[in-house]
Design a protein around this motif. Structure first.
Motif, PDB file in Angstrom:
ATOM      1  N   PHE A 247     -10.373  15.768   2.802  1.00 38.43           N
ATOM      2  CA  PHE A 247     -10.404  16.365   4.268  1.00 38.43           C
ATOM      3  C   PHE A 247     -10.117  17.917   4.318  1.00 38.43           C
ATOM      4  O   PHE A 247      -9.364  18.276   3.274  1.00 38.43           O
ATOM      5  N   ASP A 248     -10.472  18.423   5.283  1.00 34.10           N
ATOM      6  CA  ASP A 248     -10.510  19.766   5.617  1.00 34.10           C
ATOM      7  C   ASP A 248      -9.124  19.899   6.253  1.00 34.10           C
ATOM      8  O   ASP A 248      -8.769  19.245   7.038  1.00 34.10           O
ATOM      9  N   ARG A 249      -8.269  20.856   6.100  1.00 27.83           N
ATOM     10  CA  ARG A 249      -7.205  21.416   6.731  1.00 27.83           C
ATOM     11  C   ARG A 249      -7.362  22.750   7.627  1.00 27.83           C
ATOM     12  O   ARG A 249      -7.111  23.783   6.999  1.00 27.83           O
ATOM     13  N   PRO A 250      -7.848  22.545   8.765  1.00 28.15           N
ATOM     14  CA  PRO A 250      -7.875  23.787   9.861  1.00 28.15           C
ATOM     15  C   PRO A 250      -6.692  24.358   9.930  1.00 28.15           C
ATOM     16  O   PRO A 250      -5.405  23.564   9.704  1.00 28.15           O
ATOM     17  N   ARG A 251      -6.506  25.303  10.615  1.00 25.26           N
ATOM     18  CA  ARG A 251      -5.401  26.200  10.937  1.00 25.26           C
ATOM     19  C   ARG A 251      -4.453  25.577  12.086  1.00 25.26           C
ATOM     20  O   ARG A 251      -3.376  25.726  12.065  1.00 25.26           O
ATOM     21  N   GLN A 252      -5.407  24.943  12.983  1.00 26.42           N
ATOM     22  CA  GLN A 252      -4.426  24.298  13.992  1.00 26.42           C
ATOM     23  C   GLN A 252      -3.793  23.173  13.321  1.00 26.42           C
ATOM     24  O   GLN A 252      -4.293  22.322  12.707  1.00 26.42           O
TER      25      GLN A 252
ATOM     26  N   ALA B 289      -5.314  19.651  14.617  1.00 24.42           N
ATOM     27  CA  ALA B 289      -6.533  19.282  13.977  1.00 24.42           C
ATOM     28  C   ALA B 289      -6.342  18.900  12.517  1.00 24.42           C
ATOM     29  O   ALA B 289      -7.036  18.116  11.958  1.00 24.42           O
ATOM     30  N   SER B 290      -5.148  19.759  11.850  1.00 22.93           N
ATOM     31  CA  SER B 290      -4.972  19.323  10.396  1.00 22.93           C
ATOM     32  C   SER B 290      -4.502  18.039  10.235  1.00 22.93           C
ATOM     33  O   SER B 290      -4.759  17.251   9.376  1.00 22.93           O
ATOM     34  N   TYR B 291      -3.422  17.500  11.109  1.00 25.97           N
ATOM     35  CA  TYR B 291      -2.879  15.989  11.422  1.00 25.97           C
ATOM     36  C   TYR B 291      -4.071  15.171  11.530  1.00 25.97           C
ATOM     37  O   TYR B 291      -4.031  14.164  11.058  1.00 25.97           O
ATOM     38  N   ARG B 292      -4.898  15.408  12.589  1.00 28.68           N
ATOM     39  CA  ARG B 292      -5.962  14.407  12.989  1.00 28.68           C
ATOM     40  C   ARG B 292      -6.928  14.378  11.754  1.00 28.68           C
ATOM     41  O   ARG B 292      -7.449  13.155  11.527  1.00 28.68           O
ATOM     42  N   ALA B 293      -7.389  15.213  11.137  1.00 35.04           N
ATOM     43  CA  ALA B 293      -7.948  15.510   9.781  1.00 35.04           C
ATOM     44  C   ALA B 293      -7.580  14.439   8.747  1.00 35.04           C
ATOM     45  O   ALA B 293      -8.261  13.649   7.975  1.00 35.04           O
ATOM     46  N   GLN B 294      -6.061  14.502   8.713  1.00 36.38           N
ATOM     47  CA  GLN B 294      -5.447  13.647   7.645  1.00 36.38           C
ATOM     48  C   GLN B 294      -5.737  12.005   7.982  1.00 36.38           C
ATOM     49  O   GLN B 294      -5.615  11.289   7.422  1.00 36.38           O
ATOM     50  N   ILE B 295      -5.303  11.945   9.257  1.00 34.38           N
ATOM     51  CA  ILE B 295      -5.063  10.682   9.848  1.00 34.38           C
ATOM     52  C   ILE B 295      -6.708   9.923   9.678  1.00 34.38           C
ATOM     53  O   ILE B 295      -6.932   8.853   9.293  1.00 34.38           O
ATOM     54  N   ASP B 296      -7.754  10.863   9.931  1.00 30.85           N
ATOM     55  CA  ASP B 296      -9.237  10.204   9.754  1.00 30.85           C
ATOM     56  C   ASP B 296      -9.296   9.878   8.358  1.00 30.85           C
ATOM     57  O   ASP B 296     -10.012   9.250   7.915  1.00 30.85           O
TER      58      ASP B 296
ATOM     59  N   VAL C 243       0.646  -1.192  -0.044  1.00 36.30           N
ATOM     60  CA  VAL C 243       0.110   0.084   0.117  1.00 36.30           C
ATOM     61  C   VAL C 243       0.915   1.300   0.019  1.00 36.30           C
ATOM     62  O   VAL C 243       1.611   1.168   0.701  1.00 36.30           O
ATOM     63  N   THR C 244       0.585   2.129  -0.856  1.00 34.83           N
ATOM     64  CA  THR C 244       1.356   3.419  -0.889  1.00 34.83           C
ATOM     65  C   THR C 244       0.363   4.613  -0.782  1.00 34.83           C
ATOM     66  O   THR C 244      -0.885   4.409  -0.992  1.00 34.83           O
ATOM     67  N   GLU C 245       0.955   5.792  -0.382  1.00 38.28           N
ATOM     68  CA  GLU C 245       0.004   6.893   0.074  1.00 38.28           C
ATOM     69  C   GLU C 245       0.573   8.123  -0.690  1.00 38.28           C
ATOM     70  O   GLU C 245       1.647   8.252  -0.910  1.00 38.28           O
ATOM     71  N   ALA C 246      -0.477   8.926  -1.189  1.00 36.16           N
ATOM     72  CA  ALA C 246       0.101  10.351  -1.737  1.00 36.16           C
ATOM     73  C   ALA C 246      -1.138  11.219  -1.029  1.00 36.16           C
ATOM     74  O   ALA C 246      -2.158  11.208  -1.058  1.00 36.16           O
ATOM     75  N   VAL C 247      -0.367  12.234  -0.599  1.00 37.57           N
ATOM     76  CA  VAL C 247      -1.347  13.343   0.239  1.00 37.57           C
ATOM     77  C   VAL C 247      -0.976  14.632  -0.732  1.00 37.57           C
ATOM     78  O   VAL C 247      -0.009  15.022  -1.070  1.00 37.57           O
TER      79      VAL C 247
END
Length: 197
Positions: A153-158, A161-168, A101-105
């Motif tokens: 996903f949304d990237r909030p300013r915090q 929160a941005s990291y957690r949104a990416q994990i979700d 499995v590979t990932e691209a963000v």
């Protein structure tokens, strides 16, 4: 008052209507014969494959090899749960599944209303899985495939929160990717079962 003129049946019209009825009946019988020849069945049915087992039983007998990243482990866990219907990995597997499995963000959009900073406010995670299904006894390759799923996903300013949104988003993509892989592998097993008998 006079009686309306009664029309006598025209022999040509009755012969034509009989012919049309015969053609319609022949067409109906032909279409029923075609439909009865079709063999459509649910993919996850308990109907036996030509090898004598069912698609559900064969999916439950797949062992998924270990992986080395968090998102790949999420895909693996979801596959194991889906294959065994929550029963875990099989004790004596018939098949072995190698998974990569590979990932691209990516940043998907730049929308800043009140600042002059160019910070991305939306992103997407794409998980791509390559798999190889082999016979556990002989090591013969049964099928090879590749599937990909993207989750936004949304990237909030915090930062957290941005990291957690990416994990979700990774977790959502992993769950959906496991479902797509399960369907693809089930189709491959059904094809393999039909050719093996």
């Amino acid at each position: 008052m006079s009686l309306p003129d009664l029309e006598l049946p025209n022999p040509e019209k009755t012969e034509l209507s009989r012919l049309l009825r015969r053609i319609a009946l022949a067409g109906l019988v032909g279409s029923l014969a075609l439909v009865s020849a079709c063999q459509v069945r649910p993919l996850y049915s308990n109907a036996p494959l030509s090898t004598g087992s069912t698609a559900n039983a064969e999916l439950a007998s797949i062992a998924v090899k270990p992986v080395n990243t968090r998102y790949a482990q999420q895909v693996r866990n979801n596959l194991i749960f889906g294959f065994g219907r929550g029963a875990g990995e099989p004790a004596s597997p018939l098949y072995s599944l190698g998974l990569s499995v590979t990932e691209a963000v990516d940043s998907a959009a730049l929308v800043q209303v009140q600042t002059d900073q160019d910070e991305p406010t939306a992103g997407s995670v794409t998980l791509t899985a390559s798999y190889t299904l082999t016979d556990a006894k002989t090591g013969a390759v049964i099928t090879v495939g590749k599937r990909a799923i993207t989750s936004s996903f949304d990237r909030p300013r915090q930062e957290f929160a941005s990291y957690r949104a990416q994990i979700d988003a990774e977790n959502r993509a992993a769950r959906e990717l496991a479902e797509a892989l399960q369907l693809s592998i089930a189709q491959d097993l059904v094809r393999h079962g039909k050719t093996a008998g």
